[in-house]
Design an enzyme around this catalytic site. Structure first.
Site, PDB file in Angstrom:
ATOM      1  N   GLU A  54     -14.424 -71.949   9.343  1.00  0.00           N
ATOM      2  CA  GLU A  54     -13.932 -71.747   7.968  1.00  0.00           C
ATOM      3  C   GLU A  54     -13.225 -70.404   7.825  1.00  0.00           C
ATOM      4  OE1 GLU A  54     -17.942 -72.710   6.746  1.00  0.00           O
ATOM      5  OE2 GLU A  54     -17.156 -74.122   5.274  1.00  0.00           O
TER       6      GLU A  54
ATOM      7  N   GLY B 125     -19.156 -71.577   9.552  1.00  0.00           N
ATOM      8  CA  GLY B 125     -18.483 -70.481   8.846  1.00  0.00           C
ATOM      9  C   GLY B 125     -17.419 -69.806   9.695  1.00  0.00           C
TER      10      GLY B 125
ATOM     11  N   ALA C 115     -22.268 -69.220   9.886  1.00  0.00           N
ATOM     12  CA  ALA C 115     -23.115 -68.404   9.027  1.00  0.00           C
ATOM     13  C   ALA C 115     -24.421 -68.182   9.781  1.00  0.00           C
ATOM     14  CB  ALA C 115     -23.363 -69.128   7.714  1.00  0.00           C
TER      15      ALA C 115
ATOM     16  N   GLU D  16     -22.307 -78.304  10.494  1.00  0.00           N
ATOM     17  CA  GLU D  16     -23.331 -78.134   9.465  1.00  0.00           C
ATOM     18  C   GLU D  16     -24.206 -79.371   9.279  1.00  0.00           C
ATOM     19  OE1 GLU D  16     -20.213 -77.120   9.206  1.00  0.00           O
ATOM     20  OE2 GLU D  16     -20.118 -75.166   8.217  1.00  0.00           O
TER      21      GLU D  16
HETATM   22  N1  DAK Z   1     -26.773 -67.980  13.357  1.00  0.00           N
HETATM   23  C1  DAK Z   1     -27.696 -67.150  13.889  1.00  0.00           C
HETATM   24  N2  DAK Z   1     -27.839 -66.949  15.212  1.00  0.00           N
HETATM   25  C2  DAK Z   1     -27.036 -67.622  16.034  1.00  0.00           C
HETATM   26  C3  DAK Z   1     -26.033 -68.524  15.554  1.00  0.00           C
HETATM   27  C4  DAK Z   1     -25.928 -68.685  14.140  1.00  0.00           C
HETATM   28  N3  DAK Z   1     -24.996 -69.466  13.589  1.00  0.00           N
HETATM   29  N4  DAK Z   1     -25.404 -69.040  16.626  1.00  0.00           N
HETATM   30  C5  DAK Z   1     -25.962 -68.496  17.723  1.00  0.00           C
HETATM   31  N5  DAK Z   1     -26.947 -67.654  17.356  1.00  0.00           N
HETATM   32  C6  DAK Z   1     -27.810 -66.845  18.244  1.00  0.00           C
HETATM   33  C7  DAK Z   1     -28.833 -67.742  18.949  1.00  0.00           C
HETATM   34  O1  DAK Z   1     -29.937 -67.986  18.102  1.00  0.00           O
HETATM   35  C8  DAK Z   1     -29.184 -66.884  20.136  1.00  0.00           C
HETATM   36  O2  DAK Z   1     -30.091 -65.879  19.729  1.00  0.00           O
HETATM   37  P1  DAK Z   1     -31.332 -65.437  20.696  1.00  0.00           P
HETATM   38  O3  DAK Z   1     -32.107 -66.663  20.929  1.00  0.00           O
HETATM   39  O4  DAK Z   1     -30.671 -64.902  21.944  1.00  0.00           O
HETATM   40  O5  DAK Z   1     -32.041 -64.387  19.895  1.00  0.00           O
HETATM   41  C9  DAK Z   1     -27.867 -66.211  20.489  1.00  0.00           C
HETATM   42  O6  DAK Z   1     -27.048 -66.291  19.297  1.00  0.00           O
HETATM   43  C10 DAK Z   1     -27.118 -66.909  21.605  1.00  0.00           C
HETATM   44  O7  DAK Z   1     -27.002 -68.295  21.268  1.00  0.00           O
HETATM   45  P2  DAK Z   1     -27.451 -69.469  22.261  1.00  0.00           P
HETATM   46  O8  DAK Z   1     -28.575 -69.001  23.155  1.00  0.00           O
HETATM   47  O9  DAK Z   1     -27.713 -70.670  21.436  1.00  0.00           O
HETATM   48  O10 DAK Z   1     -26.147 -69.614  23.139  1.00  0.00           O
HETATM   49  P3  DAK Z   1     -25.607 -70.933  23.837  1.00  0.00           P
HETATM   50  O11 DAK Z   1     -24.481 -70.493  24.700  1.00  0.00           O
HETATM   51  O12 DAK Z   1     -26.710 -71.717  24.477  1.00  0.00           O
HETATM   52  O13 DAK Z   1     -25.024 -71.839  22.647  1.00  0.00           O
HETATM   53  C11 DAK Z   1     -23.781 -72.244  20.613  1.00  0.00           C
HETATM   54  C12 DAK Z   1     -23.911 -71.377  21.892  1.00  0.00           C
HETATM   55  C13 DAK Z   1     -22.701 -71.595  19.734  1.00  0.00           C
HETATM   56  C14 DAK Z   1     -23.314 -73.653  21.014  1.00  0.00           C
HETATM   57  C15 DAK Z   1     -25.146 -72.316  19.903  1.00  0.00           C
HETATM   58  O14 DAK Z   1     -25.610 -70.984  19.703  1.00  0.00           O
HETATM   59  C16 DAK Z   1     -25.073 -72.962  18.559  1.00  0.00           C
HETATM   60  O15 DAK Z   1     -25.028 -74.199  18.442  1.00  0.00           O
HETATM   61  N6  DAK Z   1     -25.117 -72.146  17.498  1.00  0.00           N
HETATM   62  C17 DAK Z   1     -25.169 -72.612  16.132  1.00  0.00           C
HETATM   63  C18 DAK Z   1     -23.788 -73.123  15.755  1.00  0.00           C
HETATM   64  C19 DAK Z   1     -23.817 -73.675  14.361  1.00  0.00           C
HETATM   65  O16 DAK Z   1     -24.473 -74.639  14.049  1.00  0.00           O
HETATM   66  N7  DAK Z   1     -23.046 -73.015  13.523  1.00  0.00           N
HETATM   67  C20 DAK Z   1     -22.873 -73.415  12.153  1.00  0.00           C
HETATM   68  C21 DAK Z   1     -23.823 -72.611  11.388  1.00  0.00           C
HETATM   69  S1  DAK Z   1     -23.993 -73.267   9.776  1.00  0.00           S
HETATM   70  C22 DAK Z   1     -23.792 -72.702   2.786  1.00  0.00           C
HETATM   71  C23 DAK Z   1     -23.379 -71.526   3.270  1.00  0.00           C
HETATM   72  C24 DAK Z   1     -22.789 -71.474   4.486  1.00  0.00           C
HETATM   73  C25 DAK Z   1     -22.644 -72.576   5.231  1.00  0.00           C
HETATM   74  C26 DAK Z   1     -23.083 -73.770   4.733  1.00  0.00           C
HETATM   75  C27 DAK Z   1     -23.650 -73.844   3.522  1.00  0.00           C
HETATM   76  N8  DAK Z   1     -24.455 -72.728   1.506  1.00  0.00           N
HETATM   77  C28 DAK Z   1     -25.108 -71.529   1.144  1.00  0.00           C
HETATM   78  C29 DAK Z   1     -24.482 -73.906   0.775  1.00  0.00           C
HETATM   79  C30 DAK Z   1     -22.147 -72.431   6.554  1.00  0.00           C
HETATM   80  C31 DAK Z   1     -22.989 -72.837   7.523  1.00  0.00           C
HETATM   81  C32 DAK Z   1     -22.785 -72.572   8.886  1.00  0.00           C
HETATM   82  O17 DAK Z   1     -21.902 -71.878   9.327  1.00  0.00           O
END
Ligand code: DAK
Length: 264
Positions: free
Chosen positions: A118, A115, A70, A138
């Protein structure tokens, strides 16, 4: 053939009945923001009503990510009420994907986190590119999964393994994903779409009504005890005998020729 152009995704039909939906928001590694979820809901609504659709392949644009989760920047300032509404809106969409009459296969190219994992789990099965990385990170952000991960992951893989991944946020690569049953198979990244189309063609060559009934039987049976679930299967088995596809499939077998299914 491109069927519809959206801002953050593409919907293509490379062959009759075979649909490819690509989440394409490379600047955020295809992260799901509200606009992307709304576009995905449009495509899913159209597919649900399309009786000629035989299979859906869902993938991510580029080679680095399927969907990196997400959109964290959009989520960070939600109020509790907004967070609940956001989570439920996406959950309903993922339930709609799961309920699509045709099989949906996730072609996971790169990161499928949060997400993204998921979304892949809402598909019937997963094919992983060799660079695929799955995870529910998360807990690193101080939140639990919100798009069905706590429910679908323990139903897809061994519950104890699912709880390990959900509670530690540990990410798994393609080989481990196959070993634990999260992904069905691993293929080279540049062969991913071709493999997806090959699977989709195989499904499309079967009795379409029967394929729909298989999916329906599985999902309707999930919430039931074994006897009730088998009764659902018997009902659907009976329903199949009202279909021209059943008549054709059995007649073709007995006449030693390939069947020509109508899809009903
Ligand atoms: N959201 C927004 N931007 C994201 C992103 C994300 N999930 N993942 C990556 N990006 C963006 C980065 O901010 C970066 O943007 P700029 O800095 O270039 O503007 C760009 O994509 C490239 O990412 P990185 O520079 O970080 O690239 P790397 O190769 O170094 O790393 C990575 C890739 C996938 C390992 C890293 O980006 C990362 O860890 N990303 C976050 C992964 C993550 O934690 N995903 C889970 C998200 S939480 C709920 C609703 C929904 C959910 C939960 C609760 N409620 C409402 C209760 C679901 C939650 C999730 O999905």
């Amino acid at each position: 053939m491109t069927l519809a152009r959206y801002q953050n995704l593409r919907h293509e039909q490379p062959e009759p009945g075979l649909h490819v939906v690509t989440i394409d928001r490379p600047r955020a590694l295809n992260a799901l923001d509200s606009a992307t979820l709304a576009e995905l809901a449009c495509v899913v609504g159209a597919l649900a009503a399309d009786r000629t659709a035989r299979a859906l392949l869902l993938t991510g644009g580029g080679t680095k990510a399927f969907v990196a989760g997400a959109d964290i920047s959009e989520m960070q300032s939600l109020s509790p009420d907004q967070a609940r509404a956001f989570s439920w809106k996406a959950s309903r969409l993922f339930l709609d994907i799961e309920a699509l009459p045709m099989p949906a296969i996730a072609l996971v190219n790169g990161y499928a986190l949060g997400g993204g994992c998921e979304l892949a789990l809402a598909c019937d099965w997963i094919v992983a590119a060799d660079n695929a990385v799955f995870g529910q990170p998360e807990v690193n952000l101080g939140i639990p999964p919100g798009f069905g991960g706590t429910q679908r992951l323990p139903r897809r893989i061994a519950p104890g393994k699912a709880m390990e991944l959900l509670m530690t946020g540990r990410q798994v690569k393609a080989d481990e994903a196959v070993a634990i049953g999260l992904a069905n198979e691993k293929v080279a990244g540049d062969a991913l779409l071709a493999r997806g189309l090959e699977l989709a063609r195989t499904i499309a060559s079967k009795g379409p009504f029967a394929v729909r009934l298989v999916k329906q039987a599985w999902h309707r049976g999930q919430a039931l005890d074994l006897a009730q679930a088998c009764a659902v299967e018997s009902d659907l088995f009976g329903l199949a005998f009202s279909s021209p596809d059943q008549t054709e499939g059995m007649r073709a077998f007995l006449e030693k020729r390939p069947p020509a299914f109508e899809g009903r």
